[in-house]
Design an enzyme around this catalytic site. Structure first.
Site, PDB file in Angstrom:
ATOM      1  N   ASP A 151     -15.523   2.445   7.158  1.00  0.00           N
ATOM      2  CA  ASP A 151     -14.542   3.403   6.635  1.00  0.00           C
ATOM      3  C   ASP A 151     -15.151   4.240   5.517  1.00  0.00           C
ATOM      4  OD1 ASP A 151     -11.912   4.610   6.188  1.00  0.00           O
ATOM      5  OD2 ASP A 151     -12.051   3.568   4.275  1.00  0.00           O
TER       6      ASP A 151
ATOM      7  N   LYS B   6      -9.089  -1.509   5.704  1.00  0.00           N
ATOM      8  CA  LYS B   6      -9.244  -2.154   4.393  1.00  0.00           C
ATOM      9  C   LYS B   6      -8.179  -3.241   4.196  1.00  0.00           C
ATOM     10  CE  LYS B   6      -9.386   2.077   3.075  1.00  0.00           C
ATOM     11  NZ  LYS B   6      -9.550   3.457   2.631  1.00  0.00           N
TER      12      LYS B   6
ATOM     13  N   SER C  55      -8.323   4.082   8.828  1.00  0.00           N
ATOM     14  CA  SER C  55      -8.948   4.002   7.513  1.00  0.00           C
ATOM     15  C   SER C  55      -8.166   3.047   6.602  1.00  0.00           C
ATOM     16  CB  SER C  55      -9.004   5.415   6.917  1.00  0.00           C
ATOM     17  OG  SER C  55      -9.347   5.375   5.563  1.00  0.00           O
TER      18      SER C  55
ATOM     19  N   ARG D  27     -15.212  12.701   6.779  1.00  0.00           N
ATOM     20  CA  ARG D  27     -13.899  13.358   6.977  1.00  0.00           C
ATOM     21  C   ARG D  27     -13.571  14.262   5.807  1.00  0.00           C
ATOM     22  NH1 ARG D  27      -9.987   8.722   7.166  1.00  0.00           N
ATOM     23  NH2 ARG D  27      -8.436  10.339   7.364  1.00  0.00           N
TER      24      ARG D  27
ATOM     25  N   HIS E 282       0.845  -1.196   0.000  1.00  0.00           N
ATOM     26  CA  HIS E 282       0.000   0.000   0.000  1.00  0.00           C
ATOM     27  C   HIS E 282       0.876   1.241   0.000  1.00  0.00           C
ATOM     28  CE1 HIS E 282      -3.528   2.461   0.854  1.00  0.00           C
ATOM     29  NE2 HIS E 282      -2.717   3.174   1.618  1.00  0.00           N
TER      30      HIS E 282
HETATM   31  N1  URA Z   1      -6.149   6.718   2.284  1.00  0.00           N
HETATM   32  C1  URA Z   1      -7.169   6.091   2.932  1.00  0.00           C
HETATM   33  O1  URA Z   1      -7.616   5.026   2.547  1.00  0.00           O
HETATM   34  N2  URA Z   1      -7.658   6.688   4.031  1.00  0.00           N
HETATM   35  C2  URA Z   1      -7.190   7.859   4.503  1.00  0.00           C
HETATM   36  O2  URA Z   1      -7.675   8.316   5.506  1.00  0.00           O
HETATM   37  C3  URA Z   1      -6.146   8.503   3.809  1.00  0.00           C
HETATM   38  C4  URA Z   1      -5.628   7.893   2.702  1.00  0.00           C
END
Ligand code: URA
Length: 437
Positions: free
Chosen positions: A164, A190, A186, A171, A85
């Site tokens: 999320d 995932k 967040s 947000r 990621h």
């Molecule tokens: N990427 C995400 O998935 N969440 C965030 O809060 C910031 C970047």
């Protein structure tokens, strides 16, 4: 312990007092049931953005968000499956190169990737530039792709971390995106819901990163690693340089072309180095290689053509036209290219990577609003990067105008404003700044 009311829960956080992990889990569960309203969730998010979270609070938040939907635990389905990621940057096409590289070395990879966010490009938007490429895959389709070709990159499905999705949309409009605990929960909700065996995080630092200062990038990396502890997904982070665009291309079709060149070992050296560092970590984490044999295996896969063959098989497995891997002329072309020339001799001393990324977005390479569509041909080519020597009149960048045109803007002049020239090169900053485990 008796349950705490939503009012008292919010009041405690507002005063900066700690919350019980159980209370956080109850709050997230109540939000999903509809017993906590969006305005109450927003109050919580703002209080977290102001006061931060303890390690226990953050672990509870990340776990509750992970548990809000499906948990695939792909690590139970495969001997080893790697994930990667990035916190996002300009020209960041690492996932597109790394995935077939690692799969060509016999190590499986699956990723749930995202669309562009703010000034940063998104892996899925770039992959959409490949004719026919299908990123909307079900869990079964991802597993089939990994079974047959060893890798898959797909969009997160509705069932993954629904908490999320709802919290992020709040947000996004309430100034609470930039909070390390909220970003951590967040991202990790995932990642942990997919449940790879190992995860390598590329935490960017510098003018084109969400965390510009190294201290903050390090804090985010630590926080992400901590949130994975006990999850079954072994997690490491590399902090990498985003004080400059990564590679030459920033856009979509142009980034895919550069990714395929890099897969063959012919791409720009910075992209090669940053991608290789992460690919090697996944190869080592798989247990199949040590650092030396991983390097040998990867260099062999690149030199023998196995990596590029893997890329073709992967693109085809996800419905894309594999002939584009060998033939970049099949991609949509810019309607016009404007050259940006050095106004003086010396060195490129800095590129305001954030501003350059926003320019690419304005050209159509990204989205200003969620409903915007992408112009795949639009983008920027950074022929010279920070630290490079230039002679007055040299082409330092090219602005590629897509089908939508330039909307009356002098993008070439605006891009030149993002580039600083000086008599001496800037102090060297390594491409891979730190490795945290
Ligand atoms: N990427 C995400 O998935 N969440 C965030 O809060 C910031 C970047």
């Amino acid at each position: 312990m008796s349950p705490i009311s939503t009012y008292d829960f919010l009041n405690r956080k507002r005063r900066g007092q700690s919350l019980d992990p159980e209370a956080i889990a109850d709050f997230i569960a109540a939000y999903l049931r509809g017993d906590v309203a969006d305005y109450q969730m927003t109050a919580f998010l703002m209080a977290v953005a102001i006061h931060g979270m303890t390690k226990d609070e953050l672990a509870a938040l990340a776990q509750s968000m992970t548990g809000s939907g499906e948990q695939w635990k792909l690590r139970d389905r495969f001997d080893f499956i790697g994930d990667k990621h990035s916190t996002g940057g300009v020209g960041d096409k690492v996932s597109i190169v790394l995935t077939p590289w690692v799969a060509a070395c016999g190590v499986k990879v699956a990723m749930l990737s995202g669309r562009g966010l703010g000034h940063t490009g998104g892996t899925l938007d770039k992959l959409d530039a490949i004719p026919g490429f299908q990123a909307r895959l079900s869990r079964e389709e991802i597993e089939r792709c990994v079974d047959t070709v060893g890798c898959a990159i797909a969009t997160s499905t509705e069932g993954i971390a629904p908490a999320d999705r709802r919290m992020y949309s709040l947000r996004d409009v309430t100034g609470t995106v930039e909070s390390i605990p909220l970003i951590t929960a967040s991202i990790m909700s995932k990642k942990l819901a997919m449940g790879a065996s190992a995860l390598v995080l590329d935490v960017k630092t510098g003018s084109g990163a969400f965390m510009r200062e190294l201290d903050r990038s390090r804090e985010l990396a630590r926080s992400l690693i901590n949130a994975a502890s006990g999850s079954g997904t072994r997690t490491e982070a590399l902090i990498t340089n985003m004080d400059r665009p990564l590679g030459i291309a920033a856009g979509n079709a142009n980034e895919i072309v550069e990714s395929f060149e890099t897969l063959r070992g012919k791409g720009p050296h910075d992209l090669y180095e940053v991608t290789k560092a992460q690919a090697l970590r996944l190869l080592v984490l798989s247990g199949r290689y040590d650092a030396t044999s991983a390097d040998v295996a990867l260099e062999n896969a690149i030199a023998s053509g196995a990596a590029i063959d893997k890329a073709k098989a992967w693109v085809a497995a996800q419905g894309g036209d594999p002939s584009v891997v060998d033939d970049p002329s099949r991609f949509v072309k810019p309607s016009r290219v404007l050259e940006v020339r050095a106004p003086r001799s010396g060195f490129v001393s800095a590129i305001d990577t954030y501003r350059a990324g926003m320019l690419a977005v304005d050209m159509g390479a990204g989205r200003r609003r969620a409903e915007d569509t992408i112009d795949f041909a639009a983008g920027i080519m950074f022929d010279r990067n920070a630290g490079d020597a230039v002679t007055a009149g040299d082409v330092v960048a090219r602005v590629e105008i897509g089908a939508r045109g330039d909307a009356g803007r002098a993008f070439d002049r605006e891009l030149l404003d993002c580039i600083t020239f000086a008599d001496a090169p800037p102090p060297a900053m390594p491409l891979v700044v730190e490795h945290l485990t």
